[in-house]
Scaffold this active site. Structure first.
Site, mmCIF file in Angstrom:
data_model
loop_
_atom_site.group_PDB
_atom_site.id
_atom_site.type_symbol
_atom_site.label_atom_id
_atom_site.label_comp_id
_atom_site.label_asym_id
_atom_site.label_seq_id
_atom_site.Cartn_x
_atom_site.Cartn_y
_atom_site.Cartn_z
ATOM 1 N N LYS A 19 2.865 76.770 76.222
ATOM 2 C CA LYS A 19 2.237 77.347 75.153
ATOM 3 C C LYS A 19 1.766 76.143 74.528
ATOM 4 C CE LYS A 19 3.461 80.699 71.496
ATOM 5 N NZ LYS A 19 4.336 81.530 70.935
ATOM 6 N N SER B 61 3.267 86.044 70.303
ATOM 7 C CA SER B 61 2.119 85.323 70.529
ATOM 8 C C SER B 61 1.970 84.578 71.458
ATOM 9 C CB SER B 61 2.231 84.316 69.193
ATOM 10 O OG SER B 61 3.400 83.592 68.971
ATOM 11 N N SER C 60 8.152 86.458 70.059
ATOM 12 C CA SER C 60 6.856 86.135 70.701
ATOM 13 C C SER C 60 7.087 85.841 72.188
ATOM 14 C CB SER C 60 6.241 84.966 69.821
ATOM 15 O OG SER C 60 5.620 85.309 68.825
#
Ligand code: GLN
Length: 476
Positions: free
Chosen positions: A52, A153, A177
């Protein structure tokens, strides 16, 4: 090389912000010398992984999906990435997220939203075009808003794994997330116990809740990745000092002595019927295999979202104060005083969600508001945490709940809600585990009538990842 090709094929889904092809090529070119050297190669040697884009990766852009960091290239590696590199993995790319990990859909990124591959005709279209998408054809599919969100996310990491462009991806989990996109993309999504995996180099959202998360296609893969990243780290004082003992999950699993708690408060009024059925079916399977399945009460569950909304904004106001355009990151072009430079830099480079949270956080932190908001939220956090302690004291080994209340919503429906409303629905079942710091994992169960993944969540006492993942593997 094959992985890089897959990455380019999935381009319309927008899973990656940066593709780090050179690193992969370098690693492949060196593989003969590694094979010939005497060092013991681990199971992850040469395995492509994605990270990420809120983890620092030396020499590779780390943007947090924000204009603010769009030109930022860190000079050091996050511990998680360093350990994966030491294990021989190859970084295939940095994945998309909501700006600074604030969101639950991967729709609020400076680089545009990530799209779910399930039930999407985007991939088919791409193949029909014989992989030679022209810009026109790509933008046509971009405008097609019939696709489903990935959750967030860490939606980029989820799509990166679900499409097969990498073996595993690292996400982050502050309120759900990692588990939320795992649920919508049909993956294992592990949020380890707070403090089991170092946060060093993970750009913070809420320091006392952030945890590096792992997204894989099955439990064994998640265990392999966890074993290579967990354990003490001098660079993170919140990391547990005790040595980490790697483990494997056996194939033959006996759950007959297992005690499973079903928290009644997770039956939220918006819980979709199909998810409820899925929850009931798995509870029934566990019973049939000899486990004791009993209802438990966790009365403070529903306060978690509101409490998080306060604590999150206070940390955001504080953590994002460092982005002033002076040391690194974006700086506005024209200004006539230092104050104006701060103002223009921050107004131009942060997105709406981030700006809203900074403003509200500063309001909560005003001297006259501090006790009323921050201190009160901390007290409620303690009560939520004690709900978990009470369950473990009642001899519950694991809690079984939904991960998300529904299947992945359509983008068009999702964007009708503001960010706070989106999060209060998306994070309802995942958020409490972050309040208490306990480990939790998303387990995909089956497809809905619309052909989208439906998933459940398991949570356990701190540092019981081995048991948690054993039960997850039994269910999987
Ligand atoms: N949806 C929550 C938020 O926006 C949690 C995000 C996360 O876990 N990073 O803050």
């Amino acid at each position: 090389k094959a992985a890089i090709k897959v990455v380019s094929i999935i381009k319309p889904l927008n899973a990656y912000i940066t593709v780090t092809g050179n690193r992969a090529k370098e690693h492949a070119d060196n593989s003969d010398s590694r094979q010939n050297s005497r060092c013991l190669l681990g199971k992850l040697d040469g395995i492509p992984i994605a990270i990420k884009d809120n983890y620092c990766t030396k020499g590779h852009p780390t943007t947090c999906a924000s204009k603010m960091l769009s030109n930022f290239i860190p000079t050091y590696d996050a511990t998680v990435y360093k350990r994966l590199k030491d294990a021989g993995t190859v970084l295939i790319g940095k994945t998309n997220l909501d700006e600074f990990a604030m969101g639950s859909g991967t729709i609020d990124s400076y680089y545009g939203p990530t799209k779910n591959l399930w039930n999407s005709d985007l991939l088919t279209k791409f193949y029909v075009c014989d992989n030679k998408c022209t810009e026109d054809c790509e933008s046509r599919s971009m405008n097609e808003n019939s696709w489903h969100i990935t959750g967030g996310s860490s939606g980029g990491s989820a799509v990166a794994v679900a499409t097969g462009s990498c073996y595993a991806a690292i996400g982050s989990d502050t309120g759900g997330s990692t588990r939320n996109p795992a649920s919508y993309c049909g993956l294992i999504g592990l949020k380890p116990t707070y403090g089991l995996v170092s946060r060093y180099g993970l750009i913070p959202l809420v320091n006392s809740m952030d945890v590096p998360g792992i997204l894989t296609r099955n439990v064994d893969d998640a265990v392999l990745v966890l074993n290579s990243i967990a354990g003490p780290d001098e660079a993170d004082s919140t990391c547990r000092q005790k040595d980490y003992v790697p483990f494997d999950v056996p194939n033959a699993i006996d759950i007959s002595n297992l005690r499973v708690g079903i928290p009644t408060e997770y039956k939220e009024r918006n819980l979709n019927q199909e998810v409820q059925e899925c929850w009931d079916e798995v509870s029934q399977y566990l019973k049939e295999a000899g486990a004791t399945v009993c209802p438990v009460s966790m009365p403070y569950t529903s306060l978690s979202i509101m409490c998080y909304a306060v604590l999150n904004r206070c940390d955001v106001a504080s953590n994002l104060a460092c982005y002033d355009g002076i040391e690194y990151g974006y700086r506005a072009d024209e200004w006539s005083s230092v104050h104006e430079s701060y103002k223009k830099t921050r107004s131009e480079a942060f997105g709406k969600v981030v700006k809203d949270r900074i403003l509200v956080g500063n309001y909560f932190l005003l001297e006259e508001n501090y006790d009323e908001y921050y201190v009160k939220a901390m007290k409620i956090r303690r009560l939520i945490s004690e709900d978990f302690d009470a369950a473990w004291d009642n001899n519950v080994d694991v809690l079984l709940t939904p991960t998300t209340l529904t299947e992945a919503p359509k983008y068009n429906d999702f964007i009708l809600m503001d960010n706070q409303t989106q999060c209060s629905i998306q994070d309802y079942c995942t958020q409490p585990a972050n309040m208490a710091g306990v480990p939790a994992v998303n387990v995909p169960i089956k497809l809905s009538r619309n052909g989208l993944p439906l998933s459940l969540q398991l949570m356990g006492p701190s540092f019981t990842e081995e048991r948690l993942l054993t039960v997850a593997k039994w269910i999987e």
